[in-house]
Design an enzyme around this catalytic site. Structure first.
Site, PDB file in Angstrom:
ATOM      1  N   GLU A 105      -5.440  -0.830  -7.966  1.00  0.00           N
ATOM      2  CA  GLU A 105      -4.508   0.139  -8.551  1.00  0.00           C
ATOM      3  C   GLU A 105      -3.398  -0.641  -9.259  1.00  0.00           C
ATOM      4  O   GLU A 105      -2.800  -1.542  -8.662  1.00  0.00           O
ATOM      5  CB  GLU A 105      -3.892   1.020  -7.461  1.00  0.00           C
ATOM      6  CG  GLU A 105      -4.889   1.989  -6.813  1.00  0.00           C
ATOM      7  CD  GLU A 105      -4.253   2.830  -5.699  1.00  0.00           C
ATOM      8  OE1 GLU A 105      -4.532   4.034  -5.644  1.00  0.00           O
ATOM      9  OE2 GLU A 105      -3.497   2.278  -4.869  1.00  0.00           O
ATOM     10  N   HIS A 139      -2.388  -3.160  -6.396  1.00  0.00           N
ATOM     11  CA  HIS A 139      -2.840  -2.859  -5.036  1.00  0.00           C
ATOM     12  C   HIS A 139      -4.345  -3.063  -4.892  1.00  0.00           C
ATOM     13  O   HIS A 139      -5.144  -2.304  -5.470  1.00  0.00           O
ATOM     14  CB  HIS A 139      -2.451  -1.408  -4.683  1.00  0.00           C
ATOM     15  CG  HIS A 139      -2.783  -1.026  -3.280  1.00  0.00           C
ATOM     16  ND1 HIS A 139      -3.112   0.251  -2.910  1.00  0.00           N
ATOM     17  CD2 HIS A 139      -2.853  -1.770  -2.151  1.00  0.00           C
ATOM     18  CE1 HIS A 139      -3.366   0.287  -1.616  1.00  0.00           C
ATOM     19  NE2 HIS A 139      -3.225  -0.940  -1.133  1.00  0.00           N
ATOM     20  N   ASN A 167      -4.168   5.985  -1.158  1.00  0.00           N
ATOM     21  CA  ASN A 167      -3.597   6.349   0.140  1.00  0.00           C
ATOM     22  C   ASN A 167      -3.049   7.771   0.170  1.00  0.00           C
ATOM     23  O   ASN A 167      -2.990   8.392   1.237  1.00  0.00           O
ATOM     24  CB  ASN A 167      -2.543   5.331   0.577  1.00  0.00           C
ATOM     25  CG  ASN A 167      -3.214   4.079   1.119  1.00  0.00           C
ATOM     26  OD1 ASN A 167      -4.332   4.158   1.637  1.00  0.00           O
ATOM     27  ND2 ASN A 167      -2.575   2.940   0.989  1.00  0.00           N
ATOM     28  N   SER A 205       0.820  -1.205   0.000  1.00  0.00           N
ATOM     29  CA  SER A 205       0.000   0.000   0.000  1.00  0.00           C
ATOM     30  C   SER A 205       0.854   1.255   0.000  1.00  0.00           C
ATOM     31  O   SER A 205       0.348   2.340  -0.267  1.00  0.00           O
ATOM     32  CB  SER A 205      -0.929   0.006   1.214  1.00  0.00           C
ATOM     33  OG  SER A 205      -0.198  -0.258   2.370  1.00  0.00           O
TER      34      SER A 205
HETATM   35  N1  CAA Z   1     -16.963 -11.945   1.683  1.00  0.00           N
HETATM   36  C1  CAA Z   1     -18.250 -12.080   1.302  1.00  0.00           C
HETATM   37  N2  CAA Z   1     -19.234 -11.299   1.762  1.00  0.00           N
HETATM   38  C2  CAA Z   1     -18.891 -10.349   2.659  1.00  0.00           C
HETATM   39  C3  CAA Z   1     -17.576 -10.159   3.109  1.00  0.00           C
HETATM   40  C4  CAA Z   1     -16.583 -11.013   2.576  1.00  0.00           C
HETATM   41  N3  CAA Z   1     -15.293 -10.905   2.924  1.00  0.00           N
HETATM   42  N4  CAA Z   1     -17.552  -9.127   3.995  1.00  0.00           N
HETATM   43  C5  CAA Z   1     -18.824  -8.679   4.110  1.00  0.00           C
HETATM   44  N5  CAA Z   1     -19.628  -9.429   3.301  1.00  0.00           N
HETATM   45  C6  CAA Z   1     -21.053  -9.285   3.102  1.00  0.00           C
HETATM   46  C7  CAA Z   1     -21.788  -9.171   4.406  1.00  0.00           C
HETATM   47  O1  CAA Z   1     -22.073 -10.435   4.942  1.00  0.00           O
HETATM   48  C8  CAA Z   1     -23.048  -8.429   4.001  1.00  0.00           C
HETATM   49  O2  CAA Z   1     -23.953  -9.349   3.457  1.00  0.00           O
HETATM   50  P1  CAA Z   1     -25.533  -9.135   3.684  1.00  0.00           P
HETATM   51  O3  CAA Z   1     -25.865  -7.890   2.890  1.00  0.00           O
HETATM   52  O4  CAA Z   1     -26.116 -10.368   3.095  1.00  0.00           O
HETATM   53  O5  CAA Z   1     -25.724  -8.994   5.158  1.00  0.00           O
HETATM   54  C9  CAA Z   1     -22.572  -7.533   2.856  1.00  0.00           C
HETATM   55  O6  CAA Z   1     -21.301  -8.052   2.422  1.00  0.00           O
HETATM   56  C10 CAA Z   1     -22.392  -6.101   3.277  1.00  0.00           C
HETATM   57  O7  CAA Z   1     -21.580  -6.078   4.426  1.00  0.00           O
HETATM   58  P2  CAA Z   1     -21.986  -5.341   5.773  1.00  0.00           P
HETATM   59  O8  CAA Z   1     -23.472  -5.362   5.956  1.00  0.00           O
HETATM   60  O9  CAA Z   1     -21.120  -5.872   6.849  1.00  0.00           O
HETATM   61  O10 CAA Z   1     -21.560  -3.830   5.640  1.00  0.00           O
HETATM   62  P3  CAA Z   1     -21.504  -2.784   4.470  1.00  0.00           P
HETATM   63  O11 CAA Z   1     -22.743  -2.746   3.665  1.00  0.00           O
HETATM   64  O12 CAA Z   1     -21.015  -1.544   5.123  1.00  0.00           O
HETATM   65  O13 CAA Z   1     -20.351  -3.271   3.469  1.00  0.00           O
HETATM   66  C11 CAA Z   1     -18.025  -2.851   3.204  1.00  0.00           C
HETATM   67  C12 CAA Z   1     -19.108  -3.613   3.951  1.00  0.00           C
HETATM   68  C13 CAA Z   1     -18.026  -3.238   1.716  1.00  0.00           C
HETATM   69  C14 CAA Z   1     -16.719  -3.275   3.826  1.00  0.00           C
HETATM   70  C15 CAA Z   1     -18.298  -1.306   3.302  1.00  0.00           C
HETATM   71  O14 CAA Z   1     -18.516  -0.945   4.634  1.00  0.00           O
HETATM   72  C16 CAA Z   1     -17.164  -0.483   2.778  1.00  0.00           C
HETATM   73  O15 CAA Z   1     -17.029  -0.293   1.569  1.00  0.00           O
HETATM   74  N6  CAA Z   1     -16.321   0.044   3.688  1.00  0.00           N
HETATM   75  C17 CAA Z   1     -15.147   0.808   3.329  1.00  0.00           C
HETATM   76  C18 CAA Z   1     -14.022  -0.116   3.084  1.00  0.00           C
HETATM   77  C19 CAA Z   1     -12.812   0.581   2.603  1.00  0.00           C
HETATM   78  O16 CAA Z   1     -12.745   1.789   2.491  1.00  0.00           O
HETATM   79  N7  CAA Z   1     -11.802  -0.231   2.274  1.00  0.00           N
HETATM   80  C20 CAA Z   1     -10.536   0.276   1.824  1.00  0.00           C
HETATM   81  C21 CAA Z   1      -9.630   0.381   2.984  1.00  0.00           C
HETATM   82  S1  CAA Z   1      -8.094   1.032   2.503  1.00  0.00           S
HETATM   83  C22 CAA Z   1      -7.260  -0.312   1.957  1.00  0.00           C
HETATM   84  O17 CAA Z   1      -7.649  -1.430   1.999  1.00  0.00           O
HETATM   85  C23 CAA Z   1      -5.959  -0.058   1.341  1.00  0.00           C
HETATM   86  C24 CAA Z   1      -4.817   0.281   2.124  1.00  0.00           C
HETATM   87  O18 CAA Z   1      -3.782   0.366   1.528  1.00  0.00           O
HETATM   88  C25 CAA Z   1      -4.811   0.552   3.556  1.00  0.00           C
END
Ligand code: CAA
Length: 299
Positions: free
Chosen positions: A151, A139, A189, A118
């Site tokens: 990315e 990424h 990032n 990252s």
């Molecule tokens: N596999 C399969 N299904 C999954 C899952 C997985 N790993 N994780 C969650 N789900 C499912 C859940 O079970 C849920 O299913 P239902 O609708 O049937 O209940 C569905 O996906 C939605 O999940 P949630 O209800 O828990 O919550 P949500 O609607 O908020 O979605 C999320 C979850 C997609 C993570 C959303 O909250 C989101 O987009 N969050 C932001 C994440 C983000 O910004 N990530 C980037 C971080 S930065 C990075 O990674 C890079 C770095 O370099 C640091």
């Protein structure tokens, strides 16, 4: 060149997610770990996630058919005939250079090497190998099976053919790839980290409570998670490490870790992964904001 077989280095949160999306897209995948127990843990997570998708009817094949394309190994020699190697080990330059240098003579000469880092320089990692023209950054975002972005990062040494092959590979994984160059933090990032750090600084200055700042950004800006939930989700240790690399590169305050973040990491509060960060995650359905515990540190 055609990519058929994918090697993934590391089977943690990111590595297992990458292995899962590659197998789901129809590629043969081999995941390398240092011990079998990490492969077992990663593959158990993959099955759980695939079962969720299967229950929703979003998979084109039965889970068993996808899982049959996944193999785990602790032997680097088993990566020899992979067409692409995607590294997702610990965020540490020396460790990344070491593993790439050790597999470079083993993996076939025309295979592509990609790092899922990252923030670590792709160029600096690449120089541990003798294939700079066949080296890129790829990424992914957490949770890998759900997040649409990848990315695709090129260095000044990456060949056009290799870059376009990896870009198309990203599309075949069902992701929306974006093109970027090897500059610290890439696109996401570079913009996300200062925002998250500003949230911590605002909290330190008493602008609002953890849950109010989270609610404000979620409901006021339509973000899926507030900054503190996201920090706990990404990992405070990971974020702190990224700030270290980014501050070192840019020497700008907006990339420097606020003292609260540093102290939380020193105290071993890494976020959701080990149960405590800005929230207590003992009950993941009902995370409890830690204002009371953090107040002494914040002021
Ligand atoms: N596999 C399969 N299904 C999954 C899952 C997985 N790993 N994780 C969650 N789900 C499912 C859940 O079970 C849920 O299913 P239902 O609708 O049937 O209940 C569905 O996906 C939605 O999940 P949630 O209800 O828990 O919550 P949500 O609607 O908020 O979605 C999320 C979850 C997609 C993570 C959303 O909250 C989101 O987009 N969050 C932001 C994440 C983000 O910004 N990530 C980037 C971080 S930065 C990075 O990674 C890079 C770095 O370099 C640091």
């Amino acid at each position: 060149m055609e990519i058929k077989k994918v090697g993934v280095l590391g089977c943690g949160l990111m590595g297992s997610g990458i292995a899962q999306v590659c197998a789901t897209a129809g590629f043969d995948v081999i995941s390398l770990e240092i011990e079998q127990k990490y492969i077992d843990k990663g593959f158990a997570g993959i099955r759980k996630s695939l079962d969720k998708f299967s229950a929703k009817g979003t998979l084109k094949e039965p889970v068993d058919q996808i899982v049959a394309r996944l193999k785990g190994t602790t032997r680097k020699e088993d990566l020899a005939n992979c067409d692409i190697i995607i590294e997702a080990i610990i965020e540490n330059l020396d460790e990344k250079r070491k593993i790439f240098a050790s597999i470079d003579p083993i993996v076939k000469a025309d295979a592509i090497f990609a790092s899922n880092t990252s923030s670590i320089s792709i160029t600096e990692t690449m120089t541990a190998t003798k294939r700079p023209d066949r080296f890129v950054g790829l990424h992914f975002f957490n949770p890998v099976p759900l997040m649409k972005l990848v990315e695709v990062i090129r260095t000044i040494a990456t060949s056009n053919d290799v870059y376009e092959t990896v870009y198309e590979f990203g599309k075949k994984l069902g992701k929306s790839p974006v093109r970027t160059s090897d500059q610290t933090g890439f696109i996401v990032n570079r913009l996300l980290v200062p925002y998250l750090l500003d949230a911590v600084r605002a909290y330190e200055e008493g602008v609002g409570s953890i849950s109010d700042i989270d609610a404000a950004m979620k409901l006021g800006c339509g973000y899926p998670m507030g900054p503190f939930t996201l920090l706990d989700f990404v990992g405070l240790d990971t974020t702190y490490y990224i700030t270290d690399v980014m501050f070192d590169e840019f020497k700008e305050k907006r990339f420097a870790s606020p003292s609260l973040l540093k102290r939380m990491v020193m105290a071993g509060w890494y976020g959701k992964k080990n149960g405590k960060g800005f929230y207590d995650w003992s009950n993941p359905e009902n995370p409890l904001p830690q204002d009371a515990a953090l107040r002494g540190l914040a002021k």
